[in-house]
Write a protein that holds these residues in place. Sequence first.
Motif, PDB file in Angstrom:
ATOM      1  N   LEU A  54       0.808  -1.222   0.000  1.00 36.07           N
ATOM      2  CA  LEU A  54       0.000   0.000   0.000  1.00 36.07           C
ATOM      3  C   LEU A  54       0.844   1.276   0.000  1.00 36.07           C
ATOM      4  O   LEU A  54       0.331   2.361  -0.186  1.00 36.07           O
ATOM      5  CB  LEU A  54      -0.913   0.012   1.237  1.00 36.07           C
ATOM      6  N   CYS A 110     -10.240   3.815   6.431  1.00 37.85           N
ATOM      7  CA  CYS A 110     -10.349   2.367   6.215  1.00 37.85           C
ATOM      8  C   CYS A 110     -11.459   2.025   5.227  1.00 37.85           C
ATOM      9  O   CYS A 110     -11.372   1.015   4.526  1.00 37.85           O
ATOM     10  CB  CYS A 110     -10.591   1.639   7.535  1.00 37.85           C
ATOM     11  N   GLY A 114     -10.429  -0.162   2.213  1.00 40.99           N
ATOM     12  CA  GLY A 114     -11.091  -1.463   2.121  1.00 40.99           C
ATOM     13  C   GLY A 114     -11.685  -1.700   0.741  1.00 40.99           C
ATOM     14  O   GLY A 114     -11.523  -2.777   0.156  1.00 40.99           O
ATOM     15  N   CYS A 206      -2.739   4.463   9.594  1.00 38.39           N
ATOM     16  CA  CYS A 206      -3.924   5.138   9.017  1.00 38.39           C
ATOM     17  C   CYS A 206      -5.225   4.707   9.678  1.00 38.39           C
ATOM     18  O   CYS A 206      -6.289   5.259   9.386  1.00 38.39           O
ATOM     19  CB  CYS A 206      -4.014   4.846   7.524  1.00 38.39           C
TER      20      CYS A 206
HETATM   21  S1  SF4 Z   1      -6.058  -0.379   8.843  1.00 34.81           S
HETATM   22 FE1  SF4 Z   1      -7.394   0.733   7.425  1.00 34.81          FE
HETATM   23  S2  SF4 Z   1      -6.004   2.059   6.273  1.00 34.81           S
HETATM   24 FE2  SF4 Z   1      -4.704   0.530   7.282  1.00 34.81          FE
HETATM   25  S3  SF4 Z   1      -4.455  -1.101   5.768  1.00 34.81           S
HETATM   26 FE3  SF4 Z   1      -6.233  -1.652   7.015  1.00 34.81          FE
HETATM   27  S4  SF4 Z   1      -8.028  -0.830   5.936  1.00 34.81           S
HETATM   28 FE4  SF4 Z   1      -6.178   0.159   5.095  1.00 34.81          FE
END
Ligand code: SF4
Length: 272
Positions: A54, A110, A114, A206
Amino acid sequence: MKLESKIKQTIQKYKLCNKREKVIVAVSGGKDSTVTAYLLKKFGYNVEAFHIDLKIGKYSEKCLGAVKELCSDLDIKLHIYDMKKEMGSGMCYLRTAIQAKSGKTKLKNCAICGVIKKWILNKTARKLKASKLATGHNLDDEAQTFLMNIFKGSPQLSANTGPISRNISDKKFIPRIKPLFYVAENDVREYSKKKKLPVVYEKCPCAIDSYRIQVRKFLNTLPTKEKQNIMKNFDKISGKIQKVKNTRIEYCEVCGEPARKNICKKCELVGV
Ligand code: SF4
Ligand SMILES: [Zn+2]
């Protein structure tokens, strides 16, 4: 029941996968997906791993290091998706741009991440000719999702939940399996430490503002037994929820991926 037997039982009872088909495990570097990959491999399934890099700074670097170590130790073929290369920017930049566009109704970190991860996972699992896509969702995650849907007045959103995705049958949709569905998060953590698996235990930087975090805090005040009861109740009523669920699949007019509407959630967000 011991963690390994519980997972074996879930795989058998819900017919999650067989040893001839290819299972892609979505590995993040965290404990849950690491234990999922470790055990599916240990049980003799035909497993390959897929990691989405990511590009969330140092955190993503550690995650990438952990999945590489796991796959090399276990001799699992690892596929890596580099977000910067594939989508032109890392998750932080992409998310900030989406949030800026969404104005006052600021979408949570998220929620955006997601949707984008799900889109990448299905597309890539299909490209890799997987029969199943395994994720590390555990009992706590599932109890959170179930309660969140109830709190929001939309229990029908739980209709396809279960150790294996239900009610969706489409050649472009790779069925998702969750071998840890009935295993409590604490037990997964303990097991990963006992086996000394390469795991990043720190939280994603995050993960700061989601509704899920509030629900998780509440659930963490309950003993495991009560979390299990939540999911037992889910099992009891899920058949009824499914009857009212419309699970018609369309294809996104922009990217061609399976979608509930004419444009998929990811394309709606990214706005391409
Ligand atoms: S915690 Fe939230 S921002 Fe971090 S990887 Fe998982 S879904 Fe993505
Ligand atoms: Zn799309």
